[in-house]
Write a protein that holds these residues in place. Sequence first.
Motif, PDB file in Angstrom:
ATOM      1  N   ASP A  16       0.869  -1.176   0.000  1.00 39.11           N
ATOM      2  CA  ASP A  16       0.000   0.000   0.000  1.00 39.11           C
ATOM      3  C   ASP A  16       0.907   1.227   0.000  1.00 39.11           C
ATOM      4  OD1 ASP A  16      -1.638   2.152   0.752  1.00 39.11           O
ATOM      5  OD2 ASP A  16      -2.868   0.899   2.073  1.00 39.11           O
ATOM      6  N   ILE A  17       0.710   2.101  -0.959  1.00 34.86           N
ATOM      7  CA  ILE A  17       1.579   3.278  -1.106  1.00 34.86           C
ATOM      8  C   ILE A  17       1.512   4.192   0.131  1.00 34.86           C
ATOM      9  CG2 ILE A  17      -0.152   4.728  -2.296  1.00 34.86           C
ATOM     10  CD1 ILE A  17       3.517   4.505  -3.371  1.00 34.86           C
ATOM     11  N   ALA A  29      -1.035   8.982  -7.799  1.00 37.20           N
ATOM     12  CA  ALA A  29      -1.662   8.887  -9.131  1.00 37.20           C
ATOM     13  C   ALA A  29      -2.869   9.809  -9.079  1.00 37.20           C
ATOM     14  CB  ALA A  29      -2.070   7.448  -9.430  1.00 37.20           C
ATOM     15  N   ASN A  31      -5.601  13.193  -9.920  1.00 37.28           N
ATOM     16  CA  ASN A  31      -6.499  13.718 -10.964  1.00 37.28           C
ATOM     17  C   ASN A  31      -6.083  15.171 -11.206  1.00 37.28           C
ATOM     18  OD1 ASN A  31      -8.179  15.360  -8.927  1.00 37.28           O
ATOM     19  ND2 ASN A  31      -8.365  13.262  -8.167  1.00 37.28           N
ATOM     20  N   GLY A  38     -10.633   8.584  -5.999  1.00 38.81           N
ATOM     21  CA  GLY A  38     -10.603   7.182  -5.575  1.00 38.81           C
ATOM     22  C   GLY A  38      -9.211   6.611  -5.676  1.00 38.81           C
ATOM     23  N   GLY A  39      -9.090   5.279  -5.650  1.00 40.37           N
ATOM     24  CA  GLY A  39      -7.819   4.580  -5.845  1.00 40.37           C
ATOM     25  C   GLY A  39      -6.699   5.121  -4.970  1.00 40.37           C
ATOM     26  N   VAL A  40      -5.538   5.287  -5.574  1.00 39.15           N
ATOM     27  CA  VAL A  40      -4.352   5.763  -4.862  1.00 39.15           C
ATOM     28  C   VAL A  40      -4.608   7.152  -4.268  1.00 39.15           C
ATOM     29  CG1 VAL A  40      -1.990   6.608  -5.246  1.00 39.15           C
ATOM     30  CG2 VAL A  40      -2.697   4.408  -6.206  1.00 39.15           C
ATOM     31  N   ALA A 121       1.657   2.211  -9.612  1.00 39.95           N
ATOM     32  CA  ALA A 121       1.621   2.014 -11.075  1.00 39.95           C
ATOM     33  C   ALA A 121       0.641   3.042 -11.650  1.00 39.95           C
ATOM     34  CB  ALA A 121       1.199   0.586 -11.409  1.00 39.95           C
ATOM     35  N   SER A 123      -1.666   5.414 -13.730  1.00 42.80           N
ATOM     36  CA  SER A 123      -2.579   5.237 -14.892  1.00 42.80           C
ATOM     37  C   SER A 123      -3.141   3.823 -15.075  1.00 42.80           C
ATOM     38  CB  SER A 123      -1.927   5.670 -16.222  1.00 42.80           C
ATOM     39  OG  SER A 123      -1.876   7.071 -16.322  1.00 42.80           O
ATOM     40  N   THR A 124      -2.727   2.853 -14.245  1.00 38.80           N
ATOM     41  CA  THR A 124      -3.154   1.462 -14.502  1.00 38.80           C
ATOM     42  C   THR A 124      -4.473   1.087 -13.828  1.00 38.80           C
ATOM     43  OG1 THR A 124      -1.913   0.566 -12.622  1.00 38.80           O
ATOM     44  CG2 THR A 124      -0.761   0.682 -14.753  1.00 38.80           C
ATOM     45  N   GLY A 125      -5.104   2.046 -13.146  1.00 43.98           N
ATOM     46  CA  GLY A 125      -6.389   1.764 -12.510  1.00 43.98           C
ATOM     47  C   GLY A 125      -7.506   2.387 -13.325  1.00 43.98           C
ATOM     48  N   VAL A 126      -8.127   3.414 -12.762  1.00 46.79           N
ATOM     49  CA  VAL A 126      -9.230   4.125 -13.413  1.00 46.79           C
ATOM     50  C   VAL A 126      -8.850   4.592 -14.828  1.00 46.79           C
ATOM     51  CG1 VAL A 126     -10.618   6.251 -13.264  1.00 46.79           C
ATOM     52  CG2 VAL A 126     -10.234   4.871 -11.219  1.00 46.79           C
ATOM     53  N   PHE A 127      -7.591   4.955 -15.046  1.00 50.38           N
ATOM     54  CA  PHE A 127      -7.164   5.504 -16.336  1.00 50.38           C
ATOM     55  C   PHE A 127      -6.889   4.432 -17.395  1.00 50.38           C
ATOM     56  CE2 PHE A 127      -5.617   9.965 -14.743  1.00 50.38           C
ATOM     57  CZ  PHE A 127      -6.929  10.311 -14.487  1.00 50.38           C
ATOM     58  N   TRP A 160      -0.110  -3.115  -6.066  1.00 49.39           N
ATOM     59  CA  TRP A 160      -1.288  -3.415  -5.251  1.00 49.39           C
ATOM     60  C   TRP A 160      -1.605  -4.909  -5.212  1.00 49.39           C
ATOM     61  CZ3 TRP A 160      -3.496  -1.270  -1.453  1.00 49.39           C
ATOM     62  CH2 TRP A 160      -4.834  -1.492  -1.142  1.00 49.39           C
TER      63      TRP A 160
HETATM   64  N1  AR6 Z   1      -1.317   1.502  -2.976  1.00 52.57           N
HETATM   65  C1  AR6 Z   1      -0.693   1.123  -4.124  1.00 52.57           C
HETATM   66  N2  AR6 Z   1      -1.350   0.922  -5.289  1.00 52.57           N
HETATM   67  C2  AR6 Z   1      -2.693   1.094  -5.287  1.00 52.57           C
HETATM   68  C3  AR6 Z   1      -3.413   1.493  -4.137  1.00 52.57           C
HETATM   69  C4  AR6 Z   1      -2.660   1.713  -2.937  1.00 52.57           C
HETATM   70  N3  AR6 Z   1      -3.248   2.104  -1.793  1.00 52.57           N
HETATM   71  N4  AR6 Z   1      -4.741   1.603  -4.464  1.00 52.57           N
HETATM   72  C5  AR6 Z   1      -4.847   1.276  -5.779  1.00 52.57           C
HETATM   73  N5  AR6 Z   1      -3.619   0.957  -6.268  1.00 52.57           N
HETATM   74  P1  AR6 Z   1      -5.629   4.531  -9.726  1.00 52.57           P
HETATM   75  P2  AR6 Z   1      -4.953   5.990 -12.200  1.00 52.57           P
HETATM   76  C6  AR6 Z   1      -3.234   0.585  -7.657  1.00 52.57           C
HETATM   77  O1  AR6 Z   1      -6.980   4.259 -10.262  1.00 52.57           O
HETATM   78  O2  AR6 Z   1      -5.235   4.829 -13.073  1.00 52.57           O
HETATM   79  C7  AR6 Z   1      -8.421   8.294  -9.124  1.00 52.57           C
HETATM   80  O3  AR6 Z   1      -9.762   8.254  -8.804  1.00 52.57           O
HETATM   81  C8  AR6 Z   1      -4.353   0.214  -8.597  1.00 52.57           C
HETATM   82  O4  AR6 Z   1      -4.649  -1.166  -8.481  1.00 52.57           O
HETATM   83  O5  AR6 Z   1      -5.492   4.996  -8.329  1.00 52.57           O
HETATM   84  O6  AR6 Z   1      -3.736   6.848 -12.473  1.00 52.57           O
HETATM   85  C9  AR6 Z   1      -7.895   9.701  -9.305  1.00 52.57           C
HETATM   86  O7  AR6 Z   1      -8.706  10.618  -8.639  1.00 52.57           O
HETATM   87  C10 AR6 Z   1      -3.759   0.560  -9.955  1.00 52.57           C
HETATM   88  O8  AR6 Z   1      -2.929  -0.510 -10.437  1.00 52.57           O
HETATM   89  O9  AR6 Z   1      -4.831   5.621 -10.635  1.00 52.57           O
HETATM   90  C11 AR6 Z   1      -7.885   9.896 -10.800  1.00 52.57           C
HETATM   91  O10 AR6 Z   1      -9.107  10.440 -11.263  1.00 52.57           O
HETATM   92  C12 AR6 Z   1      -2.842   1.751  -9.669  1.00 52.57           C
HETATM   93  O11 AR6 Z   1      -2.668   1.742  -8.242  1.00 52.57           O
HETATM   94  C13 AR6 Z   1      -7.730   8.522 -11.351  1.00 52.57           C
HETATM   95  O12 AR6 Z   1      -8.201   7.631 -10.359  1.00 52.57           O
HETATM   96  C14 AR6 Z   1      -3.372   3.106 -10.102  1.00 52.57           C
HETATM   97  O13 AR6 Z   1      -4.776   3.172  -9.927  1.00 52.57           O
HETATM   98  C15 AR6 Z   1      -6.281   8.156 -11.625  1.00 52.57           C
HETATM   99  O14 AR6 Z   1      -6.245   6.902 -12.264  1.00 52.57           O
END
Ligand code: AR6
Length: 185
Positions: A16-17, A29, A31, A38-40, A121, A123-127, A160
Amino acid sequence: MERMVGKVRIECVRGDITRQEGIDAIVNAANAELRPGGGVAGAIHRAAGPGLYEECRPLAPIKPGQAVITGGHRLPNRYVIHCLGPRYGIDEPSAELLASCYRNALRLAEERGITSIAFPAISTGVFGYPMREAAEVALRTVIEMAPQLESIRLIRFVLWDEEALRIHEETLVRLTEGKGEDSSR
Ligand code: AR6
Protein backbone atom coordinates in the motif's frame (compact mmCIF):
# COMPACT_ATOMS: atom_id res chain seq x y z
CA MET A 1 13.01 -8.09 -5.55
CA GLU A 2 15.54 -5.43 -6.40
CA ARG A 3 18.18 -4.48 -8.94
CA MET A 4 21.04 -1.99 -8.76
CA VAL A 5 21.42 0.40 -11.69
CA GLY A 6 24.66 2.21 -10.93
CA LYS A 7 24.21 3.65 -7.44
CA VAL A 8 20.41 3.45 -7.53
CA ARG A 9 18.45 0.54 -6.07
CA ILE A 10 15.20 -0.20 -7.90
CA GLU A 11 12.76 -2.33 -5.91
CA CYS A 12 9.40 -3.92 -6.66
CA VAL A 13 7.22 -4.75 -3.66
CA ARG A 14 3.59 -5.60 -3.11
CA GLY A 15 1.84 -3.21 -0.74
CA ASP A 16 0.00 0.00 0.00
CA ILE A 17 1.58 3.28 -1.11
CA THR A 18 0.31 4.99 2.08
CA ARG A 19 2.36 2.62 4.27
CA GLN A 20 5.88 3.28 3.12
CA GLU A 21 7.64 4.23 6.35
CA GLY A 22 11.26 5.27 5.86
CA ILE A 23 10.69 6.61 2.32
CA ASP A 24 11.15 10.39 1.80
CA ALA A 25 8.53 10.90 -0.92
CA ILE A 26 5.57 8.91 -2.18
CA VAL A 27 3.96 9.54 -5.56
CA ASN A 28 0.24 10.07 -6.03
CA ALA A 29 -1.66 8.89 -9.13
CA ALA A 30 -3.61 12.14 -9.06
CA ASN A 31 -6.50 13.72 -10.96
CA ALA A 32 -6.15 17.09 -12.69
CA GLU A 33 -7.82 18.93 -9.81
CA LEU A 34 -5.59 17.25 -7.20
CA ARG A 35 -8.77 16.21 -5.38
CA PRO A 36 -9.00 13.16 -3.09
CA GLY A 37 -10.89 10.99 -5.66
CA GLY A 38 -10.60 7.18 -5.57
CA GLY A 39 -7.82 4.58 -5.85
CA VAL A 40 -4.35 5.76 -4.86
CA ALA A 41 -5.42 9.42 -4.61
CA GLY A 42 -8.29 8.59 -2.26
CA ALA A 43 -6.05 6.44 -0.06
CA ILE A 44 -3.31 9.10 0.09
CA HIS A 45 -5.68 11.94 0.98
CA ARG A 46 -7.43 9.81 3.62
CA ALA A 47 -4.13 8.91 5.24
CA ALA A 48 -2.67 12.43 4.95
CA GLY A 49 -5.73 14.24 6.33
CA PRO A 50 -7.48 17.39 5.04
CA GLY A 51 -4.34 19.55 5.14
CA LEU A 52 -3.09 17.81 2.01
CA TYR A 53 -6.00 18.97 -0.14
CA GLU A 54 -5.67 22.48 1.31
CA GLU A 55 -2.07 22.54 0.11
CA CYS A 56 -2.98 20.99 -3.27
CA ARG A 57 -5.85 23.30 -4.16
CA PRO A 58 -3.79 26.32 -5.31
CA LEU A 59 -1.48 24.04 -7.37
CA ALA A 60 -4.36 22.67 -9.53
CA PRO A 61 -5.17 22.07 -12.29
CA ILE A 62 -2.28 20.07 -13.70
CA LYS A 63 -1.90 18.52 -17.17
CA PRO A 64 -1.18 14.90 -18.13
CA GLY A 65 2.53 14.20 -17.61
CA GLN A 66 2.94 17.02 -15.07
CA ALA A 67 3.97 16.65 -11.42
CA VAL A 68 3.78 18.91 -8.36
CA ILE A 69 5.15 18.43 -4.86
CA THR A 70 3.59 18.99 -1.42
CA GLY A 71 4.29 18.02 2.16
CA GLY A 72 3.24 14.62 3.49
CA HIS A 73 1.00 15.94 6.31
CA ARG A 74 -0.05 12.89 8.41
CA LEU A 75 1.65 10.38 6.13
CA PRO A 76 4.89 8.78 7.33
CA ASN A 77 6.64 10.53 4.40
CA ARG A 78 8.03 14.06 4.20
CA TYR A 79 6.68 14.71 0.70
CA VAL A 80 3.96 13.69 -1.75
CA ILE A 81 4.63 14.14 -5.48
CA HIS A 82 1.34 14.32 -7.40
CA CYS A 83 1.45 13.10 -11.02
CA LEU A 84 -1.37 13.21 -13.52
CA GLY A 85 -1.08 10.10 -15.67
CA PRO A 86 -2.60 9.88 -19.16
CA ARG A 87 -6.03 8.30 -19.67
CA TYR A 88 -5.15 5.38 -21.89
CA GLY A 89 -6.19 5.94 -25.52
CA ILE A 90 -7.45 9.46 -24.73
CA ASP A 91 -4.46 11.56 -23.66
CA GLU A 92 -1.96 11.01 -26.47
CA PRO A 93 0.82 10.10 -26.91
CA SER A 94 0.07 8.02 -23.82
CA ALA A 95 3.50 6.41 -23.46
CA GLU A 96 5.30 9.75 -23.72
CA LEU A 97 2.95 11.37 -21.19
CA LEU A 98 3.37 8.44 -18.79
CA ALA A 99 7.16 8.62 -19.11
CA SER A 100 6.95 12.37 -18.37
CA CYS A 101 5.21 11.61 -15.07
CA TYR A 102 8.13 9.50 -13.91
CA ARG A 103 10.76 11.92 -15.23
CA ASN A 104 9.10 14.98 -13.70
CA ALA A 105 8.60 13.22 -10.34
CA LEU A 106 12.28 12.25 -10.22
CA ARG A 107 13.32 15.80 -11.17
CA LEU A 108 11.22 17.35 -8.40
CA ALA A 109 12.63 14.81 -5.95
CA GLU A 110 16.21 15.64 -6.97
CA GLU A 111 15.54 19.38 -6.52
CA ARG A 112 14.62 18.67 -2.89
CA GLY A 113 17.58 16.37 -2.31
CA ILE A 114 15.27 13.42 -1.70
CA THR A 115 17.06 10.08 -1.33
CA SER A 116 14.14 7.62 -1.56
CA ILE A 117 10.89 7.66 -3.54
CA ALA A 118 7.99 5.20 -3.94
CA PHE A 119 5.73 5.04 -7.00
CA PRO A 120 2.39 3.32 -7.55
CA ALA A 121 1.62 2.01 -11.07
CA ILE A 122 0.37 5.38 -12.41
CA SER A 123 -2.58 5.24 -14.89
CA THR A 124 -3.15 1.46 -14.50
CA GLY A 125 -6.39 1.76 -12.51
CA VAL A 126 -9.23 4.12 -13.41
CA PHE A 127 -7.16 5.50 -16.34
CA GLY A 128 -7.08 2.07 -18.01
CA TYR A 129 -3.41 1.73 -19.01
CA PRO A 130 -2.60 -1.97 -19.54
CA MET A 131 -0.31 -3.11 -16.70
CA ARG A 132 2.38 -4.67 -18.89
CA GLU A 133 2.70 -1.64 -21.18
CA ALA A 134 2.72 0.75 -18.23
CA ALA A 135 5.39 -1.28 -16.41
CA GLU A 136 7.59 -1.18 -19.50
CA VAL A 137 7.32 2.63 -19.78
CA ALA A 138 7.75 3.23 -16.03
CA LEU A 139 10.75 0.97 -15.54
CA ARG A 140 12.46 1.96 -18.78
CA THR A 141 12.16 5.63 -17.81
CA VAL A 142 13.60 5.26 -14.30
CA ILE A 143 16.40 2.95 -15.53
CA GLU A 144 17.33 5.54 -18.16
CA MET A 145 17.39 8.34 -15.57
CA ALA A 146 19.19 6.40 -12.84
CA PRO A 147 22.76 7.25 -13.94
CA GLN A 148 21.97 11.02 -13.79
CA LEU A 149 20.45 10.97 -10.31
CA GLU A 150 22.52 12.67 -7.63
CA SER A 151 20.46 12.39 -4.45
CA ILE A 152 18.03 9.54 -5.12
CA ARG A 153 19.39 6.16 -4.08
CA LEU A 154 16.18 4.12 -3.81
CA ILE A 155 13.25 3.94 -6.24
CA ARG A 156 10.49 1.62 -5.03
CA PHE A 157 7.49 0.47 -7.06
CA VAL A 158 4.61 -0.40 -4.75
CA LEU A 159 2.19 -2.73 -6.50
CA TRP A 160 -1.29 -3.41 -5.25
CA ASP A 161 -1.74 -7.06 -6.32
CA GLU A 162 0.29 -10.15 -7.08
CA GLU A 163 -0.22 -9.90 -10.85
CA ALA A 164 1.01 -6.30 -10.99
CA LEU A 165 4.02 -7.26 -8.86
CA ARG A 166 4.89 -10.21 -11.11
CA ILE A 167 4.68 -8.07 -14.26
CA HIS A 168 6.93 -5.38 -12.77
CA GLU A 169 9.45 -7.95 -11.54
CA GLU A 170 9.64 -9.64 -14.96
CA THR A 171 10.01 -6.29 -16.70
CA LEU A 172 12.71 -5.06 -14.29
CA VAL A 173 14.71 -8.27 -14.76
CA ARG A 174 14.46 -8.08 -18.55
CA LEU A 175 15.36 -4.37 -18.78
CA THR A 176 18.38 -4.66 -16.46
CA GLU A 177 19.86 -7.82 -17.98
CA GLY A 178 23.53 -7.17 -18.54
CA LYS A 179 23.36 -3.80 -16.70
CA GLY A 180 25.41 -3.36 -13.52
CA GLU A 181 25.55 -5.94 -10.76
CA ASP A 182 22.60 -8.19 -9.91
CA SER A 183 21.21 -8.13 -6.43
CA SER A 184 18.06 -10.20 -6.66
CA ARG A 185 16.48 -11.44 -3.49
N1 AR6 B 1 -1.32 1.50 -2.98
C1 AR6 B 1 -0.69 1.12 -4.12
N2 AR6 B 1 -1.35 0.92 -5.29
C2 AR6 B 1 -2.69 1.09 -5.29
C3 AR6 B 1 -3.41 1.49 -4.14
C4 AR6 B 1 -2.66 1.71 -2.94
N3 AR6 B 1 -3.25 2.10 -1.79
N4 AR6 B 1 -4.74 1.60 -4.46
C5 AR6 B 1 -4.85 1.28 -5.78
N5 AR6 B 1 -3.62 0.96 -6.27
P1 AR6 B 1 -5.63 4.53 -9.73
P2 AR6 B 1 -4.95 5.99 -12.20
C6 AR6 B 1 -3.23 0.59 -7.66
O1 AR6 B 1 -6.98 4.26 -10.26
O2 AR6 B 1 -5.24 4.83 -13.07
C7 AR6 B 1 -8.42 8.29 -9.12
O3 AR6 B 1 -9.76 8.25 -8.80
C8 AR6 B 1 -4.35 0.21 -8.60
O4 AR6 B 1 -4.65 -1.17 -8.48
O5 AR6 B 1 -5.49 5.00 -8.33
O6 AR6 B 1 -3.74 6.85 -12.47
C9 AR6 B 1 -7.89 9.70 -9.31
O7 AR6 B 1 -8.71 10.62 -8.64
C10 AR6 B 1 -3.76 0.56 -9.95
O8 AR6 B 1 -2.93 -0.51 -10.44
O9 AR6 B 1 -4.83 5.62 -10.64
C11 AR6 B 1 -7.89 9.90 -10.80
O10 AR6 B 1 -9.11 10.44 -11.26
C12 AR6 B 1 -2.84 1.75 -9.67
O11 AR6 B 1 -2.67 1.74 -8.24
C13 AR6 B 1 -7.73 8.52 -11.35
O12 AR6 B 1 -8.20 7.63 -10.36
C14 AR6 B 1 -3.37 3.11 -10.10
O13 AR6 B 1 -4.78 3.17 -9.93
C15 AR6 B 1 -6.28 8.16 -11.62
O14 AR6 B 1 -6.24 6.90 -12.26
